[in-house]
Design an enzyme around this catalytic site. Sequence first.
Site, PDB file in Angstrom:
ATOM      1  N   SER A 222       0.854  -1.195   0.000  1.00 56.00           N
ATOM      2  CA  SER A 222       0.000   0.000   0.000  1.00 56.00           C
ATOM      3  C   SER A 222       0.882   1.234   0.000  1.00 56.00           C
ATOM      4  CB  SER A 222      -0.956  -0.030   1.187  1.00 56.00           C
ATOM      5  OG  SER A 222      -0.241   0.062   2.388  1.00 56.00           O
ATOM      6  N   GLY A 224      -0.290   4.597   0.521  1.00 52.66           N
ATOM      7  CA  GLY A 224      -1.013   5.761   1.036  1.00 52.66           C
ATOM      8  C   GLY A 224      -1.810   6.444  -0.065  1.00 52.66           C
ATOM      9  N   GLY A 227      -2.061   5.080  -3.728  1.00 53.34           N
ATOM     10  CA  GLY A 227      -2.769   3.846  -4.099  1.00 53.34           C
ATOM     11  C   GLY A 227      -2.026   2.610  -3.633  1.00 53.34           C
ATOM     12  N   GLY A 253      -4.742   1.276   6.247  1.00 52.43           N
ATOM     13  CA  GLY A 253      -4.193  -0.034   5.884  1.00 52.43           C
ATOM     14  C   GLY A 253      -5.060  -1.152   6.474  1.00 52.43           C
ATOM     15  N   ASP A 254      -5.539  -0.950   7.698  1.00 54.36           N
ATOM     16  CA  ASP A 254      -6.388  -1.954   8.355  1.00 54.36           C
ATOM     17  C   ASP A 254      -7.721  -2.091   7.613  1.00 54.36           C
ATOM     18  OD1 ASP A 254      -4.358  -1.930  10.218  1.00 54.36           O
ATOM     19  OD2 ASP A 254      -5.390  -0.501  11.528  1.00 54.36           O
TER      20      ASP A 254
HETATM   21  P1  ATP Z   1      -2.153   2.085   8.768  1.00 57.81           P
HETATM   22  O1  ATP Z   1      -0.898   1.409   9.297  1.00 57.81           O
HETATM   23  O2  ATP Z   1      -2.416   3.445   9.357  1.00 57.81           O
HETATM   24  O3  ATP Z   1      -3.348   1.194   8.825  1.00 57.81           O
HETATM   25  P2  ATP Z   1      -0.861   1.729   6.160  1.00 57.81           P
HETATM   26  O4  ATP Z   1       0.420   2.506   6.118  1.00 57.81           O
HETATM   27  O5  ATP Z   1      -0.789   0.270   6.393  1.00 57.81           O
HETATM   28  O6  ATP Z   1      -1.882   2.395   7.193  1.00 57.81           O
HETATM   29  P3  ATP Z   1      -1.655   3.115   3.744  1.00 57.81           P
HETATM   30  O7  ATP Z   1      -0.708   2.771   2.641  1.00 57.81           O
HETATM   31  O8  ATP Z   1      -1.487   4.440   4.394  1.00 57.81           O
HETATM   32  O9  ATP Z   1      -1.665   1.920   4.786  1.00 57.81           O
HETATM   33  O10 ATP Z   1      -3.147   3.090   3.202  1.00 57.81           O
HETATM   34  C1  ATP Z   1      -3.831   1.961   2.696  1.00 57.81           C
HETATM   35  C2  ATP Z   1      -4.754   2.391   1.594  1.00 57.81           C
HETATM   36  O11 ATP Z   1      -5.676   3.397   2.068  1.00 57.81           O
HETATM   37  C3  ATP Z   1      -4.036   3.037   0.398  1.00 57.81           C
HETATM   38  O12 ATP Z   1      -3.637   2.044  -0.544  1.00 57.81           O
HETATM   39  C4  ATP Z   1      -5.136   3.964  -0.141  1.00 57.81           C
HETATM   40  O13 ATP Z   1      -6.030   3.233  -0.956  1.00 57.81           O
HETATM   41  C5  ATP Z   1      -5.880   4.416   1.111  1.00 57.81           C
HETATM   42  N1  ATP Z   1      -5.302   5.680   1.591  1.00 57.81           N
HETATM   43  C6  ATP Z   1      -4.398   5.874   2.556  1.00 57.81           C
HETATM   44  N2  ATP Z   1      -4.071   7.171   2.686  1.00 57.81           N
HETATM   45  C7  ATP Z   1      -4.795   7.835   1.782  1.00 57.81           C
HETATM   46  C8  ATP Z   1      -4.919   9.209   1.389  1.00 57.81           C
HETATM   47  N3  ATP Z   1      -4.202  10.167   1.990  1.00 57.81           N
HETATM   48  N4  ATP Z   1      -5.773   9.511   0.378  1.00 57.81           N
HETATM   49  C9  ATP Z   1      -6.491   8.556  -0.223  1.00 57.81           C
HETATM   50  N5  ATP Z   1      -6.422   7.239   0.086  1.00 57.81           N
HETATM   51  C10 ATP Z   1      -5.595   6.884   1.064  1.00 57.81           C
END
Ligand code: ATP
Length: 311
Positions: A222, A224, A227, A253-254
């Site tokens: 992922s 953020g 995408g 992410g969750d």
């Molecule tokens: P966490 O540990 O906080 O659960 P993570 O770092 O595992 O998060 P991210 O990559 O931040 O996961 O986010 C997962 C998905 O959520 C991304 O692939 C995207 O689809 C969506 N997402 C996260 N942040 C954003 C954002 N700022 N705008 C739009 N979509 C987002």
Amino acid sequence: MIVTITLNPAVDTCYYVSSFLLGETNRSDQYVKTAGGKGLNVSKVLKQLGADVIATGFLGGTTGQFIAEEVQKKSIISRFTQCKEDTRNCIAIIDQAGQHTEMLERGPKITEEEAKKFFQDLTELYKLREIQAIVASGSIPAGLGKDYYCHLIREAKFRKIPFILDTSGDALKEAIQAEPYLIKPNISEVASLLEREIRTEREVLLALQDEKLRIIPNIVISLGAGGAMARCDKEIYKVIIPTIEVKSPVGSGDAMVAGMAYEITKKSTNEQVLRVGTTCGILNAMHVETGYIDIEKFNMLYKEVQIIRLN
Ligand code: ATP
């Protein structure tokens, strides 16, 4: 039925203050206390999607009791294993300038008997219910070996239940040896796993195809607001997302993991698994509350997520 595993849940308390001063007495008349932990966020989103979910892990003391009650209020089935030491508190302080200060407790030390009991409780569940997927999220508490997820993954594989894992650091490094069905690291987690810098799209692509990760059938990295990119068996996908008004991406992410797990239980296509997972991640980012998705907006956003097959 989907089982979620939160080995180290937390009572998350967020204090809002006008200013936070080190070495002073700070007062707050606005604070929110919630049941936290990555697996609990997954459980909440699964429930909103309409999935049947059983939340498991360790709970202890009055903090554990608080979490048990919160889980019950959300009508999530709770099958936590009791531990002697208290479930941890995690504190966040947010001042008017939006500055975050955090204090995270290490959490309880799990004894050998408690670890055995958890494993027994889990296998008991497998016998009583038809479990279609297991989602394990977050860190491993003290007392359990770094390879604790390996035992859980092997048992699930033996029972032919897909095991979805969202963890980081040594826990992830160890767990990949047991070949979980799907892992969802973010970019810094995969960089630490492969012990190299990963920044560009090409580097993410190379990471997905890295020799070390070949044994994992499904990897979703992922990115953020950027995408995601994924490899499902030999197929490589790029996930493009719309621009949204972000309130808080914490727990996105969750939410993404929850959406993917839900689709996996429906035996959906890779594209559908990625699309639903991504939509849930975006929906979570649109709200301040962690693990909350506005289901009314689901269809609109779902249509705007693009899944491109790259090979
Ligand atoms: P966490 O540990 O906080 O659960 P993570 O770092 O595992 O998060 P991210 O990559 O931040 O996961 O986010 C997962 C998905 O959520 C991304 O692939 C995207 O689809 C969506 N997402 C996260 N942040 C954003 C954002 N700022 N705008 C739009 N979509 C987002």
